[in-house]
Every structure is written in C-alpha cells, then in structure tokens.
Design an enzyme around this catalytic site. Structure first.
Site, PDB file in Angstrom:
ATOM      1  N   LYS A   9       0.825  -1.207   0.000  1.00  0.00           N
ATOM      2  CA  LYS A   9       0.000   0.000   0.000  1.00  0.00           C
ATOM      3  C   LYS A   9       0.865   1.266   0.000  1.00  0.00           C
ATOM      4  CE  LYS A   9      -4.027  -2.135   2.254  1.00  0.00           C
ATOM      5  NZ  LYS A   9      -5.036  -1.987   3.342  1.00  0.00           N
ATOM      6  N   TYR A  49     -12.275  -2.464  -3.722  1.00  0.00           N
ATOM      7  CA  TYR A  49     -12.880  -2.469  -2.384  1.00  0.00           C
ATOM      8  C   TYR A  49     -14.413  -2.387  -2.447  1.00  0.00           C
ATOM      9  CZ  TYR A  49      -8.412  -2.098   0.135  1.00  0.00           C
ATOM     10  OH  TYR A  49      -7.169  -2.342   0.678  1.00  0.00           O
ATOM     11  N   ASN A 112      -2.092   0.310   6.649  1.00  0.00           N
ATOM     12  CA  ASN A 112      -1.570  -0.926   7.232  1.00  0.00           C
ATOM     13  C   ASN A 112      -0.694  -1.747   6.279  1.00  0.00           C
ATOM     14  OD1 ASN A 112      -3.669  -1.718   5.657  1.00  0.00           O
ATOM     15  ND2 ASN A 112      -4.793  -2.804   7.246  1.00  0.00           N
ATOM     16  N   HIS A 115      -2.132  -5.381   1.461  1.00  0.00           N
ATOM     17  CA  HIS A 115      -3.429  -6.031   1.239  1.00  0.00           C
ATOM     18  C   HIS A 115      -3.158  -7.444   0.749  1.00  0.00           C
ATOM     19  CE1 HIS A 115      -7.407  -6.965  -0.391  1.00  0.00           C
ATOM     20  NE2 HIS A 115      -6.739  -7.500  -1.400  1.00  0.00           N
ATOM     21  N   GLU A 126      -9.706 -10.335  -7.656  1.00  0.00           N
ATOM     22  CA  GLU A 126      -8.745  -9.242  -7.472  1.00  0.00           C
ATOM     23  C   GLU A 126      -7.581  -9.347  -8.454  1.00  0.00           C
ATOM     24  OE1 GLU A 126      -7.783  -9.456  -3.315  1.00  0.00           O
ATOM     25  OE2 GLU A 126      -9.777  -8.791  -2.699  1.00  0.00           O
TER      26      GLU A 126
HETATM   27  O1  CDP Z   1      -7.216  -5.728   4.718  1.00  0.00           O
HETATM   28  P1  CDP Z   1      -8.012  -6.674   5.580  1.00  0.00           P
HETATM   29  O2  CDP Z   1      -8.666  -7.778   4.792  1.00  0.00           O
HETATM   30  O3  CDP Z   1      -7.191  -7.195   6.730  1.00  0.00           O
HETATM   31  O4  CDP Z   1      -9.169  -5.810   6.295  1.00  0.00           O
HETATM   32  P2  CDP Z   1     -10.644  -5.430   5.814  1.00  0.00           P
HETATM   33  O5  CDP Z   1     -11.523  -5.501   7.014  1.00  0.00           O
HETATM   34  O6  CDP Z   1     -11.059  -6.199   4.608  1.00  0.00           O
HETATM   35  O7  CDP Z   1     -10.530  -3.884   5.433  1.00  0.00           O
HETATM   36  C1  CDP Z   1      -9.925  -3.472   4.228  1.00  0.00           C
HETATM   37  C2  CDP Z   1      -9.051  -2.284   4.508  1.00  0.00           C
HETATM   38  O8  CDP Z   1      -9.862  -1.171   4.880  1.00  0.00           O
HETATM   39  C3  CDP Z   1      -8.082  -2.444   5.671  1.00  0.00           C
HETATM   40  O9  CDP Z   1      -6.916  -3.161   5.325  1.00  0.00           O
HETATM   41  C4  CDP Z   1      -7.793  -0.998   6.046  1.00  0.00           C
HETATM   42  O10 CDP Z   1      -6.821  -0.407   5.177  1.00  0.00           O
HETATM   43  C5  CDP Z   1      -9.144  -0.330   5.769  1.00  0.00           C
HETATM   44  N1  CDP Z   1      -9.949  -0.144   6.989  1.00  0.00           N
HETATM   45  C6  CDP Z   1     -10.054   1.135   7.536  1.00  0.00           C
HETATM   46  O11 CDP Z   1      -9.499   2.088   6.987  1.00  0.00           O
HETATM   47  N2  CDP Z   1     -10.789   1.316   8.686  1.00  0.00           N
HETATM   48  C7  CDP Z   1     -11.426   0.292   9.278  1.00  0.00           C
HETATM   49  N3  CDP Z   1     -12.152   0.506  10.372  1.00  0.00           N
HETATM   50  C8  CDP Z   1     -11.321  -1.004   8.738  1.00  0.00           C
HETATM   51  C9  CDP Z   1     -10.571  -1.192   7.589  1.00  0.00           C
HETATM   52 MG    MG Z   2     -10.262  -7.705   3.412  1.00  0.00          MG
END
Ligand code: CDP
Ligand code: MG
Length: 139
Positions: A9, A49, A112, A115, A126
C-alpha cells in the site's frame, strides 16, 4: 498451487519498505508470478474495495489508497492465500502478532502496509482487476 493478490500500500511504498516486504514473502517460498507499480484512482479503488462501499471508513480508505503509488503482485504457492494473510498479520497493527509485516510496518488500522486476498474467489476476482493473463508468468 494457489495464487493470491498482494498490494504494497502507499504508506509502505512511500516509507521504502517494498524490498523488505517482498523479501519476506520470497523467503517463505512464495513465488512472484506478476508484479507492477501503479497509482489507484477512485474508480479502481471502488472496484477493488467494492464490498466496503458505504462503510464509515470507505471514503478515508479510498483517499489513502489513491494518495500515491503502490506495488501490486501475484504470489503463488501451496496454501498461498492463508499463508500470505498470516505473514501480513491482523488488519490493525495494535492486534497484529510479533513478526508479522503489519506489526513491523503498519502505521494504523487504515495505513496498514499491505493487502492480500482472503479467499479463492476474492483472489481470482482481485487478480483479474490488476493483471491480464499475459502479465502472469505461471508456466
Ligand atoms: O485488509 P483486511 O482484509 O485485513 O481488512 P478489511 O476488514 O477487509 O478492510 C480493508 C481495509 O480497509 C483495511 O486493510 C484498512 O486499510 C481499511 N480499513 C479502515 O481504513 N478502517 C477500518 N475501520 C477497517 C478497515
Ligand atoms: Mg479484506
């Protein structure tokens, strides 16, 4: 053999962690079968997303993901989808285990570092967003 989509990222790219992150995957025996650098726009972010559209964090996530270049790659290996997510660690670095990529490099629960696809279905979807068949070297 399984394939998964990984994004380094904009935060991790800007902070020069690209090489280290790629090395972690390669050291675990995952093979790079596609790789490119790009900058997301709002449209691409909304496709990648799609399941997050409408969530309270979506606008902020979109602003972050379009803020600078990222590196997209396809990694291949046995059980690659699960193994890459384990190497990445939990979404929020405060909860990520010691030794994971997010523990080392994530700035917060949004910025973070990485991805990775979470299922065979999302991996197929994806990968096709970022790469043509001709760009994937899995012979
Ligand atoms: O990336 P991952 O699958 O671990 O998490 P996700 O729940 O699918 O969320 C996708 C991305 O959205 C996260 O990796 C974060 O960058 C972002 N996110 C955020 O900005 N704020 C949150 N409360 C949850 C997720
Ligand atoms: Mg995810």
């Amino acid at each position: 053999m399984e394939k998964t989509l990984v994004l380094i990222k904009p935060d991790a790219f800007a902070n020069h962690h690209t090489g280290d992150i790629i090395q972690r995957y390669e050291q675990e025996g995952l093979r790079i079968v596609a790789l490119k650098m790009l900058r997301m726009d709002d449209r691409l972010a909304s496709i990648h997303y799609a399941e997050h559209i409408g969530r309270p964090y979506y606008e902020g996530l979109c602003t972050f993901m379009t803020s600078g270049p990222l590196v997209a790659m396809v990694l291949e290996g046995e059980d690659a989808i699960r193994r890459v997510r384990a190497l990445n660690g939990k979404t929020n670095p405060a909860e990520a285990a010691e030794g994971t990529i997010r523990k080392a490099y994530a700035l917060d629960g949004r910025r973070n570092a990485v991805h990775a696809s979470d299922s065979p279905e999302s991996a197929a979807r994806e990968i096709s967003i970022f790469f043509n068949q001709t760009e994937i070297y899995d012979g």
